[in-house]
Design an enzyme around this catalytic site. Structure first.
Site, mmCIF file in Angstrom:
data_model
loop_
_atom_site.group_PDB
_atom_site.id
_atom_site.type_symbol
_atom_site.label_atom_id
_atom_site.label_comp_id
_atom_site.label_asym_id
_atom_site.label_seq_id
_atom_site.Cartn_x
_atom_site.Cartn_y
_atom_site.Cartn_z
ATOM 1 N N LYS A 277 -3.219 28.180 29.869
ATOM 2 C CA LYS A 277 -4.167 27.284 30.555
ATOM 3 C C LYS A 277 -5.595 27.621 30.144
ATOM 4 O O LYS A 277 -6.401 26.732 29.881
ATOM 5 C CB LYS A 277 -3.975 27.384 32.077
ATOM 6 C CG LYS A 277 -2.681 26.706 32.512
ATOM 7 C CD LYS A 277 -2.259 27.000 33.938
ATOM 8 C CE LYS A 277 -0.829 26.468 34.128
ATOM 9 N NZ LYS A 277 -0.249 26.812 35.427
ATOM 10 N N GLN B 33 -1.574 30.096 40.508
ATOM 11 C CA GLN B 33 -0.338 30.166 39.714
ATOM 12 C C GLN B 33 0.824 30.541 40.636
ATOM 13 O O GLN B 33 0.779 31.558 41.315
ATOM 14 C CB GLN B 33 -0.508 31.197 38.585
ATOM 15 C CG GLN B 33 0.680 31.281 37.647
ATOM 16 C CD GLN B 33 0.914 29.974 36.882
ATOM 17 O OE1 GLN B 33 0.000 29.368 36.343
ATOM 18 N NE2 GLN B 33 2.166 29.525 36.851
ATOM 19 N N ASP C 28 -3.229 20.611 40.537
ATOM 20 C CA ASP C 28 -1.769 20.690 40.363
ATOM 21 C C ASP C 28 -1.064 19.508 41.052
ATOM 22 O O ASP C 28 0.102 19.237 40.781
ATOM 23 C CB ASP C 28 -1.239 22.000 40.975
ATOM 24 C CG ASP C 28 -0.913 23.056 39.915
ATOM 25 O OD1 ASP C 28 -0.708 22.671 38.745
ATOM 26 O OD2 ASP C 28 -0.847 24.248 40.267
#
Ligand code: NAD
Length: 279
Positions: free
Chosen positions: A52, A96, A119
């Site tokens: 990322k 995460q 997300d």
């Protein structure tokens, strides 16, 4: 011979388009910024977080890394999220997953401001998707829609079958196909006659988490087959939920593993960050 849907090429196109948008925003004095929080040092998470960061660098997005110890408490993590929610220079926040067991994942997802939820996991984002309002969409299913559209595969009016009903893939995938006017059926572990249902599909999206489970006997000739699964087989080779060797000869179009859906997830995360920066 099926059309091979190339996720590497399509994700690169998307990243290059985003790079231009980010440069234009920079010219207006706006720097897009993503904060990535990793709790502990699970090796797979470290790889994902590293990828990322690399994608941010390529596109020109500023990334803030919060690499915090395994023992971090839920309150401490919620404190960091609260600070980032209030920071106007931060446009996207990503924690995460999975987080260590002593932290309640749901509380963490719910704490991220929906305006920074790149997300697309917050209940407000999921709700917005289901009633057709603006909001961030989960990256992997959003990537599948891009693969279809950019490969010239029509969704409107098509029989779409999604195998899997997880919150991050199956459910948002189904809502997105419905939004594109597909006729959508969702299958899961309790579905009866899975083969029969799958054989109706013009577009079959497979997100089961079972290596090579879907072979040609599940697929209608000429169907588009999208394989979301990702596994290492007994020879340490990457494979999907679809038995590619058996399905490719009868499919109309198919995604390979690797190089299909996988690279799209990060590209769509970057897309969500740029959208967050433009808000
Ligand atoms: P999950 O385990 O949360 O969900 C699997 C779903 O499959 C469940 O809804 C279950 O009902 C269904 N299922 C399981 N066995 C079945 C059976 N025999 N018949 C019918 N349905 C069955 O998995 P997930 O998080 O949705 O991920 C699915 C796959 O996609 C995994 O292989 C995962 O690694 C992969 N994945 C890839 C990406 C990517 O970026 N490419 C992102 C997320 C997940």
């Amino acid at each position: 011979m099926a059309q091979i849907i190339d996720g590497k090429v399509i994700s690169q196109q998307i990243k290059d388009e985003l790079k231009e948008k980010v440069a234009a925003l920079k010219n207006e004095g706006k720097e897009v910024c993503l904060a990535v929080i990793q709790v502990g040092n699970d090796p797979a998470s470290t790889v994902y977080v590293g990828n990322k960061k690399k994608a941010c660098e390529y596109i020109g997005i500023k990334s803030l890394a919060y690499e915090i110890p395994e023992e971090t408490t839920e309150e401490e993590l919620l404190g960091i999220i609260d600070k980032l929610n209030k920071d106007d220079t931060v446009h996207g926040i990503l924690v995460q997953l999975p987080v260590p067991k002593h932290i309640n994942e749901e509380n963490i997802i719910n704490a991220i401001s929906p305006t920074k939820d790149v997300d697309g996991f917050h209940p407000a984002s999921v709700g917005a998707l289901s009633i057709g309002q603006k909001g961030f969409v989960s990256c992997t299913p959003a990537g599948v829609i891009q693969l279809l559209k950019r490969s010239g595969i029509e969704i409107s009016g098509k029989e779409c079958v999604v195998i899997g009903r997880s919150n991050i893939v199956g459910k948002p995938m189904s809502m997105l196909l419905l939004r594109e006017n597909g006729t959508v059926t969702i299958c899961h572990s309790r579905t009866k006659d899975l083969k029969e249902v799958c054989k109706r599909a013009d577009i079959l999206v497979v997100a089961i988490g079972k290596p090579r489970m879907i072979d040609a006997s599940y697929v209608k000739e000429g169907a588009t087959v999208i394989d979301v699964g990702i596994h290492r087989d007994e020879n340490n080779k990457l494979c999907g939920d679809v038995d590619y060797a058996s399905v490719e000869p009868i499919a109309g179009a198919i995604t390979p593993v690797p190089g299909g859906v996988g690279p799209m997830t990060i590209a769509m995360l970057m897309n969500n960050c740029v959208e967050a920066g433009m808000n």
